[in-house]
Design an enzyme around this catalytic site. Structure first.
Site, PDB file in Angstrom:
ATOM      1  N   GLU A 172       0.817  -1.220   0.000  1.00 60.92           N
ATOM      2  CA  GLU A 172       0.000   0.000   0.000  1.00 60.92           C
ATOM      3  C   GLU A 172       0.850   1.269   0.000  1.00 60.92           C
ATOM      4  OE1 GLU A 172      -2.685  -1.149  -0.596  1.00 60.92           O
ATOM      5  OE2 GLU A 172      -3.121  -2.908   0.632  1.00 60.92           O
ATOM      6  N   ASP A 185      -1.423  -1.088 -10.314  1.00 59.12           N
ATOM      7  CA  ASP A 185      -1.630  -2.503 -10.031  1.00 59.12           C
ATOM      8  C   ASP A 185      -1.552  -3.270 -11.346  1.00 59.12           C
ATOM      9  OD1 ASP A 185      -2.014  -2.421  -7.263  1.00 59.12           O
ATOM     10  OD2 ASP A 185      -4.151  -2.000  -7.457  1.00 59.12           O
TER      11      ASP A 185
END
Length: 517
Positions: free
Chosen positions: A181, A320
């Site tokens: 993250e 991502d």
């Protein structure tokens, strides 16, 4: 210089449900992203192209791509995809026949690639790309914890074990990591340096928006590279981006008879039943347009930033990996064309290691608490919505560490310096603890995405830890071994995890543990 960074990650899903959340998520991402993206990189590598991008692969995803249960499940999933395509091709409507033919070609190609390259695990696929210097590999800590909230001992253990896991799978220890993250708190750079990590990713706002160079963090030699939001958000942002174009395949619309995806986006406000049929030729035109737009965006950004700082600038775009194929069907096609078009436009591309080696490193930065989540702070993983998980994580970590510490002390009867024997019960306690504190569970709750599944997963692993720890603490060693063996049979990932490498408790870590209660 331009760097593209991709972060590949899914939580541990094996044997934890299939549909709508569970292994289906893994198999969809595998078929739609991991197979085609690695195929793109192999094709480019075959042309002699090197150092194309920086690819992060988390240990927990790598474990699933090598896991025999997952490999068998993936093979069945691909076969089922082909059967669904056959079913569609035999339906009376022309639209179903077209859909079936297209999906049959895609499923047949995926099966061929899987059976010839992936059937015995993903490590060989990725190692080929690493060894050919097609990519720079980024590693990460085991099970993807949100590190700023984690006890420093477990944080250090998770990272060192994650890097060791990469070495075992690929014969390569990553110098860089994608911090889960992009979470950071001051002091983590010290742990990174101790683990041999030389660079890591943060989000652009963590560097106050100046991402034209990597920055040494505080007084260390560890360099933080920041994501350029102006360029990255051109592709995908919380509100817009290329995948929302009307011609691209719609992710959310299913043909309920076959489970296939027959429609294009058509329009943001168009209901599913009114969306137009997908047309690959229209989508290909949109891909060409978006490749050209992205190359132009990167060129303009490099020029403007170079003029602003009075020298060569670095631009880092990061996403991502699952965006390319799973969420955005045409993503792999766009990716391949972009990686060809950027050098043809005279734009130098490389990896984060290249950027560091070529001097794209600026003045040190006093990096503060940050993430790439909502608000660029910790609210997704520490906000009001997930306080129950924050407390659960703190309790589970404390229980595991205290139990292991006391058991070590009680059972070490040898002379000073005698080797400590491996204890599989301790290994499983740490395995369940790391699965409990995975950052995915809080993310899914905060974003209201399968929140019930996420909470169930966190509490299931917490329960496993508690019952093993209770047996250890009460001296029921045989019960503890039986419980640990049973839970390991359910979740046997990271077999090399060794609790003997857990750092010993210090006054500093004891103080941290007290502050989190």
């Amino acid at each position: 210089m331009f760097c593209l960074v991709l972060h590949s990650h899914l939580p541990w899903l094996a044997n934890h449900g299939r549909w709508p959340v569970g292994e289906e998520w893994l198999y969809q991402s595998w078929a739609a992203t991991y197979l085609p993206v690695t195929a793109v990189l192999r094709r480019l590598a075959a042309e002699g192209r090197t150092r194309l991008l920086t690819l992060g692969v988390t240990p927990v995803l790598a474990a699933q791509l090598d896991d025999p249960h997952c490999l068998n499940g993936m093979h069945h999933w691909l076969g089922n995809w082909q059967l669904r395509a056959h079913e569609a091709a035999g339906m009376p409507s022309a639209s179903h026949r077209d859909l079936g033919a297209r999906e049959h070609r895609a499923s047949a190609a995926a099966l061929d690639v899987f059976e010839t390259r992936w059937r015995h695990g993903g490590s060989a696929v990725l190692r080929e790309l690493i060894d050919a210097e097609t990519i720079e590999l980024l590693g990460g800590p085991l099970a993807h914890p949100f590190q700023p909230l984690l006890d420093p001992r477990l944080r250090a253990f998770s990272l060192s074990e994650g890097l060791a896991d990469a070495e075992a799978r690929w014969g390569h220890t990553p110098a860089g990591i994608w911090a889960p993250e992009c979470g950071y708190t001051p002091g983590m750079e010290i742990g990174y340096a101790a683990a041999g990590v030389s660079h890591f990713m943060v989000d652009g706002p963590a560097l106050r928006g100046d991402t034209t160079a990597g920055r040494p963090v505080w007084d260390s030699d560890v360099v933080a590279f920041g994501r350029d939001l102006e360029v990255s958000y051109r592709v995908w942002s919380p509100k817009t981006g290329y995948p929302g174009h009307a011609a691209y395949r719609d992710f959310h619309t299913y043909d309920h008879d076959t489970g296939l995806k027959p429609a294009r986006v058509t329009g943001r406000t168009v209901p599913s039943e009114k969306k137009a049929p997908y047309d690959p030729e229209l989508a290909a035109v949109a891909v060409d347009q978006h490749v050209a737009d992205f190359v132009d965006t990167v060129r303009r950004r490099l020029r403007s930033e170079s003029e602003r700082i009075g020298g060569p600038a670095l631009v880092v775009a990061a996403f991502d990996t699952e965006l390319f194929g799973h969420w955005w069907h045409e993503g792999p096609q766009w990716l391949e064309q972009v990686l060809r078009a950027l050098p043809e436009a005279g734009i130098e591309i490389g990896t984060l290691a290249d950027a560091r080696a070529r001097g794209y490193v600026g003045a040190p930065v006093e990096l503060q608490d940050s993430s790439w989540g909502s608000g660029k702070d910790w609210r997704v993983w520490a906000g009001d919505q997930v306080q129950d998980l924050v407390q659960l994580n703190a309790e589970v970590v404390q229980t595991a560490l205290d139990t292991i510490d006391k058991d070590r002390d009680a059972n070490h009867h040898g002379f000073e310096g005698d080797p400590e024997l491996r204890k599989r019960v301790h290994d499983q306690m740490l395995r369940e603890t790391l699965l409990t504190v995975s950052s995915d569970w809080a993310f899914m709750v905060s974003k209201d995405s399968a929140a019930g599944y996420a909470r169930d997963r966190a509490h299931k692993h917490a329960h496993a830890l508690r019952e093993i720890a209770d047996a250890v603490a009460s001296g029921r060693d045989e019960v503890a071994r039986r419980l640990a063996d049973g839970w390991n049979a359910a979740d046997g990932l990271f077999p090399a995890l060794d609790a003997r490498r857990l750092p010993v408790r210090s006054a500093e870590t004891a103080a941290f543990a007290g502050s989190t209660q």
